[in-house]
Design a protein around this motif. Structure first.
Motif, PDB file in Angstrom:
ATOM      1  N   CYS A 250       4.869   8.958  -9.803  1.00  0.00           N
ATOM      2  CA  CYS A 250       6.288   8.933  -9.337  1.00  0.00           C
ATOM      3  C   CYS A 250       6.527   9.866  -8.197  1.00  0.00           C
ATOM      4  N   THR A 251       6.589   9.030  -6.908  1.00  0.00           N
ATOM      5  CA  THR A 251       6.871   9.778  -5.740  1.00  0.00           C
ATOM      6  C   THR A 251       8.294  10.469  -5.263  1.00  0.00           C
ATOM      7  N   HIS A 252       9.213   9.513  -5.671  1.00  0.00           N
ATOM      8  CA  HIS A 252      10.610   9.894  -5.103  1.00  0.00           C
ATOM      9  C   HIS A 252      11.396   9.141  -5.777  1.00  0.00           C
ATOM     10  N   TRP A 253      12.913   9.666  -5.471  1.00  0.00           N
ATOM     11  CA  TRP A 253      13.939   8.875  -5.677  1.00  0.00           C
ATOM     12  C   TRP A 253      14.498   8.139  -4.506  1.00  0.00           C
ATOM     13  N   SER A 254      14.517   6.799  -4.573  1.00  0.00           N
ATOM     14  CA  SER A 254      15.026   6.279  -3.350  1.00  0.00           C
ATOM     15  C   SER A 254      16.544   6.065  -3.300  1.00  0.00           C
ATOM     16  N   ARG A 255      17.011   6.792  -2.350  1.00  0.00           N
ATOM     17  CA  ARG A 255      18.528   6.768  -2.265  1.00  0.00           C
ATOM     18  C   ARG A 255      19.131   5.569  -1.549  1.00  0.00           C
ATOM     19  N   LEU A 256      18.309   4.674  -0.808  1.00  0.00           N
ATOM     20  CA  LEU A 256      18.787   3.509  -0.711  1.00  0.00           C
ATOM     21  C   LEU A 256      18.861   2.455  -1.818  1.00  0.00           C
ATOM     22  N   CYS A 257      17.755   2.511  -2.671  1.00  0.00           N
ATOM     23  CA  CYS A 257      17.845   1.465  -3.644  1.00  0.00           C
ATOM     24  C   CYS A 257      18.579   2.109  -4.896  1.00  0.00           C
ATOM     25  N   GLY A 258      18.347   3.410  -5.178  1.00  0.00           N
ATOM     26  CA  GLY A 258      18.927   3.945  -6.381  1.00  0.00           C
ATOM     27  C   GLY A 258      17.881   3.845  -7.606  1.00  0.00           C
ATOM     28  N   VAL A 259      16.918   3.906  -7.287  1.00  0.00           N
ATOM     29  CA  VAL A 259      15.928   3.643  -8.424  1.00  0.00           C
ATOM     30  C   VAL A 259      14.672   4.686  -8.041  1.00  0.00           C
ATOM     31  N   TRP A 260      13.833   4.999  -9.041  1.00  0.00           N
ATOM     32  CA  TRP A 260      12.567   5.692  -8.927  1.00  0.00           C
ATOM     33  C   TRP A 260      11.671   4.829  -8.249  1.00  0.00           C
ATOM     34  N   MET A 261      10.772   5.578  -7.459  1.00  0.00           N
ATOM     35  CA  MET A 261       9.711   4.886  -6.800  1.00  0.00           C
ATOM     36  C   MET A 261       8.420   5.632  -7.087  1.00  0.00           C
ATOM     37  N   PHE A 262       7.410   4.346  -7.237  1.00  0.00           N
ATOM     38  CA  PHE A 262       6.285   4.740  -7.851  1.00  0.00           C
ATOM     39  C   PHE A 262       4.870   4.401  -6.936  1.00  0.00           C
ATOM     40  N   SER A 263       3.994   5.021  -6.832  1.00  0.00           N
ATOM     41  CA  SER A 263       2.720   4.685  -5.988  1.00  0.00           C
ATOM     42  C   SER A 263       1.266   4.990  -6.786  1.00  0.00           C
ATOM     43  N   PRO A 264       0.344   4.024  -6.387  1.00  0.00           N
ATOM     44  CA  PRO A 264      -0.852   4.270  -6.940  1.00  0.00           C
ATOM     45  C   PRO A 264      -1.385   5.409  -6.419  1.00  0.00           C
ATOM     46  N   VAL A 265      -1.182   6.086  -5.393  1.00  0.00           N
ATOM     47  CA  VAL A 265      -1.629   7.110  -4.478  1.00  0.00           C
ATOM     48  C   VAL A 265      -0.717   8.294  -4.573  1.00  0.00           C
ATOM     49  N   PRO A 266      -1.081   9.313  -5.206  1.00  0.00           N
ATOM     50  CA  PRO A 266       0.071  10.269  -5.504  1.00  0.00           C
ATOM     51  C   PRO A 266       0.892  11.002  -4.155  1.00  0.00           C
ATOM     52  N   HIS A 267       0.018  11.180  -3.126  1.00  0.00           N
ATOM     53  CA  HIS A 267       0.478  12.032  -2.015  1.00  0.00           C
ATOM     54  C   HIS A 267       1.106  10.764  -0.891  1.00  0.00           C
ATOM     55  N   ILE A 268       1.349   9.612  -1.250  1.00  0.00           N
ATOM     56  CA  ILE A 268       1.816   8.558  -0.284  1.00  0.00           C
ATOM     57  C   ILE A 268       3.178   8.170  -1.031  1.00  0.00           C
ATOM     58  N   LYS A 269       4.417   8.059  -0.338  1.00  0.00           N
ATOM     59  CA  LYS A 269       5.512   7.640  -0.822  1.00  0.00           C
ATOM     60  C   LYS A 269       5.345   6.098  -1.344  1.00  0.00           C
ATOM     61  N   GLY A 270       5.877   5.651  -2.494  1.00  0.00           N
ATOM     62  CA  GLY A 270       5.329   4.570  -3.342  1.00  0.00           C
ATOM     63  C   GLY A 270       6.600   3.396  -2.889  1.00  0.00           C
ATOM     64  N   SER A 271       6.167   2.364  -3.133  1.00  0.00           N
ATOM     65  CA  SER A 271       7.055   0.920  -3.017  1.00  0.00           C
ATOM     66  C   SER A 271       7.414   0.282  -4.192  1.00  0.00           C
ATOM     67  N   LEU A 272       6.717   0.687  -5.371  1.00  0.00           N
ATOM     68  CA  LEU A 272       7.092   0.020  -6.671  1.00  0.00           C
ATOM     69  C   LEU A 272       8.021   0.917  -7.582  1.00  0.00           C
ATOM     70  N   THR A 273       9.281   0.088  -7.889  1.00  0.00           N
ATOM     71  CA  THR A 273      10.473   0.497  -8.382  1.00  0.00           C
ATOM     72  C   THR A 273      10.130   0.546 -10.009  1.00  0.00           C
ATOM     73  N   HIS A 274      10.853   1.338 -10.726  1.00  0.00           N
ATOM     74  CA  HIS A 274      10.423   1.483 -12.153  1.00  0.00           C
ATOM     75  C   HIS A 274      10.939   0.366 -12.860  1.00  0.00           C
ATOM     76  N   GLU A 275      11.594  -0.600 -12.390  1.00  0.00           N
ATOM     77  CA  GLU A 275      11.854  -1.864 -13.151  1.00  0.00           C
ATOM     78  C   GLU A 275      10.899  -2.841 -12.823  1.00  0.00           C
ATOM     79  N   ARG A 276      10.201  -2.753 -11.829  1.00  0.00           N
ATOM     80  CA  ARG A 276       8.908  -3.510 -11.437  1.00  0.00           C
ATOM     81  C   ARG A 276       7.840  -3.196 -12.394  1.00  0.00           C
ATOM     82  N   LEU A 277       7.612  -1.930 -12.709  1.00  0.00           N
ATOM     83  CA  LEU A 277       6.578  -1.351 -13.326  1.00  0.00           C
ATOM     84  C   LEU A 277       6.697  -1.818 -14.775  1.00  0.00           C
ATOM     85  N   VAL A 278       8.055  -1.762 -15.431  1.00  0.00           N
ATOM     86  CA  VAL A 278       8.164  -2.228 -16.719  1.00  0.00           C
ATOM     87  C   VAL A 278       7.931  -3.570 -17.053  1.00  0.00           C
TER      88      VAL A 278
END
Length: 171
Positions: A58-86
């Motif tokens: 989990c890299t950050h909270w996206s203010r634009l989308c209003g969801v948590w964002m995830f990434s396979p790499v810890p130090h790079i901001k992610g583009s996977l939303t928590h809905e997509r991961l589930v």
């Protein structure tokens, strides 16, 4: 084909592939949280196992989308939303039991198969000079066919001295 049921190693939490699971993940998520998702692979590509797992951070909270964002790499901001991961096969706080990490070393399969060599054994077959000559002829024939095809398509040219030049790219 149904998806197998994966059990978490230890006391991990598994998020269900439902709207409720997405809501639970949104509530539990925080920056730095590591989740493990299962990847399914096609076995026709030479993969040894059908399922592996990989961590997502989990890299950050996206203010634009209003969801948590995830990434396979810890130090790079992610583009996977928590809905997509589930929506995947398995998503939990601990790795599933019995699966290999996708980034980890592959299993050693030298002992498998009808003609597999056991550890420490040398190849016992014979390569006759005739067989080596046959393989060299096949390799030369393949190079010549590729060269002729390049000439037909205009990618390969020869000058009057016999020097071969190859055109690369579209220019």
């Amino acid at each position: 084909m149904s998806n197998p049921h994966f059990t978490p190693a230890g006391n991990g939490k598994v998020y269900a592939n439902t709207t409720k699971g997405a809501r639970e993940l949104a509530k539990d998520a925080k920056v730095g949280m590591v989740l493990y998702k299962v990847n399914r692979h096609a076995l026709v590509a030479g993969q040894f196992e059908e399922y592996t797992y990989s961590p997502v951070h989990c890299t950050h909270w996206s203010r634009l989308c209003g969801v948590w964002m995830f990434s396979p790499v810890p130090h790079i901001k992610g583009s996977l939303t928590h809905e997509r991961l589930v929506c995947g096969i398995y998503l939990g706080t601990t790795p599933p039991e019995g699966l290999r990490d996708l980034a980890g070393p592959e299993p050693d399969c030298r002992d498998e198969g009808a003609y597999g060599l056991k550890r420490g054994e040398l190849f016992g077959g014979r390569l006759d000079p005739a067989e080596i000559d046959y393989m060299e002829r096949l390799a030369k024939q393949a190079v010549a066919e590729r060269h002729e095809r390049g000439k037909r398509l205009g990618h390969v040219t020869e000058d009057e001295n016999g020097k071969v030049t190859t055109k690369r790219g579209w220019w």
